[in-house]
Write a protein that holds these residues in place. Sequence first.
Motif, PDB file in Angstrom:
ATOM      1  N   GLU A  57     -28.449   6.551  34.186  1.00 22.54           N
ATOM      2  CA  GLU A  57     -27.735   5.297  33.981  1.00 22.54           C
ATOM      3  C   GLU A  57     -28.564   4.111  34.446  1.00 22.54           C
ATOM      4  OE1 GLU A  57     -24.716   2.806  32.751  1.00 22.54           O
ATOM      5  OE2 GLU A  57     -25.003   4.953  32.393  1.00 22.54           O
ATOM      6  N   LYS A  58     -29.233   4.334  35.583  1.00 18.68           N
ATOM      7  CA  LYS A  58     -30.094   3.283  36.118  1.00 18.68           C
ATOM      8  C   LYS A  58     -31.221   2.949  35.138  1.00 18.68           C
ATOM      9  CE  LYS A  58     -33.138   2.247  40.025  1.00 18.68           C
ATOM     10  NZ  LYS A  58     -33.692   2.763  41.287  1.00 18.68           N
ATOM     11  N   ASN A  59     -31.847   4.004  34.617  1.00 18.47           N
ATOM     12  CA  ASN A  59     -32.930   3.792  33.650  1.00 18.47           C
ATOM     13  C   ASN A  59     -32.436   3.043  32.410  1.00 18.47           C
ATOM     14  OD1 ASN A  59     -34.739   5.098  35.348  1.00 18.47           O
ATOM     15  ND2 ASN A  59     -34.442   7.099  34.377  1.00 18.47           N
ATOM     16  N   ASN A  60     -31.250   3.457  31.965  1.00 22.41           N
ATOM     17  CA  ASN A  60     -30.681   2.778  30.789  1.00 22.41           C
ATOM     18  C   ASN A  60     -30.403   1.303  31.082  1.00 22.41           C
ATOM     19  OD1 ASN A  60     -30.778   5.147  29.328  1.00 22.41           O
ATOM     20  ND2 ASN A  60     -28.679   5.751  29.876  1.00 22.41           N
ATOM     21  N   GLN A  61     -29.864   1.051  32.265  1.00 21.21           N
ATOM     22  CA  GLN A  61     -29.565  -0.325  32.633  1.00 21.21           C
ATOM     23  C   GLN A  61     -30.841  -1.147  32.765  1.00 21.21           C
ATOM     24  OE1 GLN A  61     -26.689  -1.863  32.862  1.00 21.21           O
ATOM     25  NE2 GLN A  61     -25.589  -0.022  32.208  1.00 21.21           N
ATOM     26  N   GLN A  98     -25.126 -17.401  27.992  1.00 23.46           N
ATOM     27  CA  GLN A  98     -24.084 -17.262  29.013  1.00 23.46           C
ATOM     28  C   GLN A  98     -23.377 -15.916  28.907  1.00 23.46           C
ATOM     29  OE1 GLN A  98     -21.630 -20.698  28.307  1.00 23.46           O
ATOM     30  NE2 GLN A  98     -23.000 -22.101  29.449  1.00 23.46           N
ATOM     31  N   GLN A  99     -23.134 -15.499  27.684  1.00 23.51           N
ATOM     32  CA  GLN A  99     -22.490 -14.190  27.487  1.00 23.51           C
ATOM     33  C   GLN A  99     -23.385 -13.049  27.995  1.00 23.51           C
ATOM     34  OE1 GLN A  99     -21.589 -14.113  23.321  1.00 23.51           O
ATOM     35  NE2 GLN A  99     -19.700 -15.349  23.528  1.00 23.51           N
ATOM     36  N   ILE A 100     -24.678 -13.187  27.729  1.00 24.48           N
ATOM     37  CA  ILE A 100     -25.616 -12.155  28.206  1.00 24.48           C
ATOM     38  C   ILE A 100     -25.631 -12.101  29.728  1.00 24.48           C
ATOM     39  CG2 ILE A 100     -28.058 -11.544  28.330  1.00 24.48           C
ATOM     40  CD1 ILE A 100     -28.335 -12.645  25.470  1.00 24.48           C
ATOM     41  N   GLU A 101     -25.648 -13.276  30.372  1.00 26.79           N
ATOM     42  CA  GLU A 101     -25.652 -13.310  31.835  1.00 26.79           C
ATOM     43  C   GLU A 101     -24.376 -12.696  32.404  1.00 26.79           C
ATOM     44  OE1 GLU A 101     -26.219 -17.425  32.609  1.00 26.79           O
ATOM     45  OE2 GLU A 101     -28.420 -17.317  32.496  1.00 26.79           O
ATOM     46  N   LYS A 102     -23.241 -12.984  31.765  1.00 29.36           N
ATOM     47  CA  LYS A 102     -21.982 -12.375  32.210  1.00 29.36           C
ATOM     48  C   LYS A 102     -22.013 -10.850  32.082  1.00 29.36           C
ATOM     49  CE  LYS A 102     -18.979 -16.325  31.164  1.00 29.36           C
ATOM     50  NZ  LYS A 102     -17.832 -16.819  30.351  1.00 29.36           N
ATOM     51  N   GLN A 103     -22.603 -10.410  30.969  1.00 32.15           N
ATOM     52  CA  GLN A 103     -22.698  -8.973  30.755  1.00 32.15           C
ATOM     53  C   GLN A 103     -23.574  -8.323  31.826  1.00 32.15           C
ATOM     54  OE1 GLN A 103     -21.011  -7.160  28.471  1.00 32.15           O
ATOM     55  NE2 GLN A 103     -21.853  -5.342  29.522  1.00 32.15           N
ATOM     56  N   LEU A 104     -24.687  -8.984  32.163  1.00 35.90           N
ATOM     57  CA  LEU A 104     -25.566  -8.456  33.207  1.00 35.90           C
ATOM     58  C   LEU A 104     -24.837  -8.381  34.554  1.00 35.90           C
ATOM     59  CD1 LEU A 104     -28.933 -10.252  32.368  1.00 35.90           C
ATOM     60  CD2 LEU A 104     -28.426  -7.809  32.137  1.00 35.90           C
ATOM     61  N   ALA A 105     -24.059  -9.422  34.866  1.00 38.56           N
ATOM     62  CA  ALA A 105     -23.301  -9.420  36.116  1.00 38.56           C
ATOM     63  C   ALA A 105     -22.264  -8.299  36.123  1.00 38.56           C
ATOM     64  CB  ALA A 105     -22.620 -10.777  36.314  1.00 38.56           C
ATOM     65  N   MET A 111     -22.350  -0.787  38.333  1.00 41.01           N
ATOM     66  CA  MET A 111     -23.276   0.120  39.006  1.00 41.01           C
ATOM     67  C   MET A 111     -22.953   0.239  40.497  1.00 41.01           C
ATOM     68  SD  MET A 111     -25.438   1.574  37.000  1.00 41.01           S
ATOM     69  CE  MET A 111     -26.683   2.061  38.171  1.00 41.01           C
ATOM     70  N   ARG A 112     -22.648  -0.893  41.127  1.00 47.22           N
ATOM     71  CA  ARG A 112     -22.312  -0.854  42.546  1.00 47.22           C
ATOM     72  C   ARG A 112     -21.037  -0.058  42.795  1.00 47.22           C
ATOM     73  NH1 ARG A 112     -23.522  -7.128  44.480  1.00 47.22           N
ATOM     74  NH2 ARG A 112     -25.815  -6.984  44.343  1.00 47.22           N
ATOM     75  N   LEU A 115     -21.824   3.700  42.395  1.00 42.36           N
ATOM     76  CA  LEU A 115     -22.540   4.227  43.546  1.00 42.36           C
ATOM     77  C   LEU A 115     -21.601   4.395  44.746  1.00 42.36           C
ATOM     78  CD1 LEU A 115     -25.903   2.241  43.360  1.00 42.36           C
ATOM     79  CD2 LEU A 115     -25.576   4.679  42.930  1.00 42.36           C
ATOM     80  N   LYS A 116     -20.715   3.451  44.974  1.00 44.68           N
ATOM     81  CA  LYS A 116     -19.771   3.552  46.074  1.00 44.68           C
ATOM     82  C   LYS A 116     -18.814   4.727  45.876  1.00 44.68           C
ATOM     83  CE  LYS A 116     -16.396   0.852  48.690  1.00 44.68           C
ATOM     84  NZ  LYS A 116     -15.705  -0.466  48.807  1.00 44.68           N
ATOM     85  N   THR A 117     -18.362   4.913  44.624  1.00 44.66           N
ATOM     86  CA  THR A 117     -17.465   6.034  44.327  1.00 44.66           C
ATOM     87  C   THR A 117     -18.148   7.373  44.581  1.00 44.66           C
ATOM     88  OG1 THR A 117     -16.330   4.720  42.651  1.00 44.66           O
ATOM     89  CG2 THR A 117     -16.051   7.115  42.541  1.00 44.66           C
ATOM     90  N   LEU A 118     -19.389   7.498  44.129  1.00 46.04           N
ATOM     91  CA  LEU A 118     -20.137   8.735  44.351  1.00 46.04           C
ATOM     92  C   LEU A 118     -20.361   8.993  45.835  1.00 46.04           C
ATOM     93  CD1 LEU A 118     -22.802   8.474  41.509  1.00 46.04           C
ATOM     94  CD2 LEU A 118     -20.833  10.019  41.596  1.00 46.04           C
TER      95      LEU A 118
END
Length: 399
Positions: A57-61, A98-105, A111-112, A115-118
């Motif tokens: 998932e990290k690699n994909n992101q 702006q939409q791209i930046e929102k998607q990145l956020a 992801m965070r 990771l916390k769930t795992l």
Amino acid sequence: RGLREEMQRLQEEKERQMQVLREEMKKNMQAIEEEKEKQIQLLREDSDKQIQAIQEEKNNQIQAVQEKQSQIQTLQDNQTHLLSITQPQFAQLRTSIQQIEKQLAADESFMRTLLKTLSNTLSSHFALVDNRLFTQRQQIARLRDQLQESTGSYRVMVRARPLLAMDACKTIAVHVMNDATLQIQEATHPMKQFVFDRVFSPTASQESVFAEVEPVVMSIFRGINACIIAYGQTGSGKTYSMIGESTTPGIVSRSCRVLFEEFQFRKDAAFSLQLSVCELYCEALRDLLNGGAEVPFSSSTVSGVAWKHVGSEAEVVSLLAKATALRATAETKLNERSSRSHMLVTMLLMDGERQVAKLTLVDLAGSENLKRSGAENERKKEAQNINLSLFELTNVLRD
């Protein structure tokens, strides 16, 4: 004859019960190990899968981020050109960015959270394994208690040592018939058989001997004062059984080992261990952890003994080696290094400032036949004191 048959039947029933308990303990220990291995393997497989999924998932992101960053750079490079074409197109491009930046956020937040769930899942799995291990140890403790109750408060065990080079007689007169029966066969005397709670053959290991007394050691966690005494004639191997050697430690070192291991599982109490080592030599009590200084005592009390806080088996072994070096020993015809004193190793189990129980491990001096040992002068006086104190000990145990 009927009474003898009844006693024999009771002894056989006792041996069967003890065998059943041993087999049950063995099965439980094996089940614990198998369950532990299964849980660890499952955790490893689950962790590997989750880590692999996270990595993918990290690699994909990362790839997605790189692609979007490339798109942003392209948009920025063309911004001047686009602005010159039309203002509405420029506004549309700004909205896309702006939409791209929102998607990145949003992707970063996802992801965070993942990771916390795992992390929480892994923590819960490890906690589950710890709880299961604790439960299994409680079951083992209950089995130890049952074994201790079935064998009674007093147990008498015999350990036959092999012939040594220094032994004048090369004929074996002591024969171990089974785990509870010892036979004495001498040429000039009729054969005799004796029954004990446990009989160890000359090939018995230090591990097997300690396995029999371990329930006694662990009983101090239930607030029960316990005592293990090595008794026998000089040269019979008492010190070897109690103290042992560097490669084959005896009951004292092994007791410390299991106590410190138990501390790791009993997080509900602030357990600690205190140690004292004394010797009784010719009616004088000496503190071997205080340079052999004489300690005043009466028939019921002892005062002024040095107590050392110990935190590991290695620390106990080190103190024991220093104490043993101060112990009174001498050479006789029966033993080239005969103990001339009774050594008492006492451990106090503490819970904070509260004393829970006391474990006393005693390596008695050996009884002697003065003619056979060739003891004279000071050695003779030592032997007489030893024999007298051992006689008094039999009166104490009899009472």
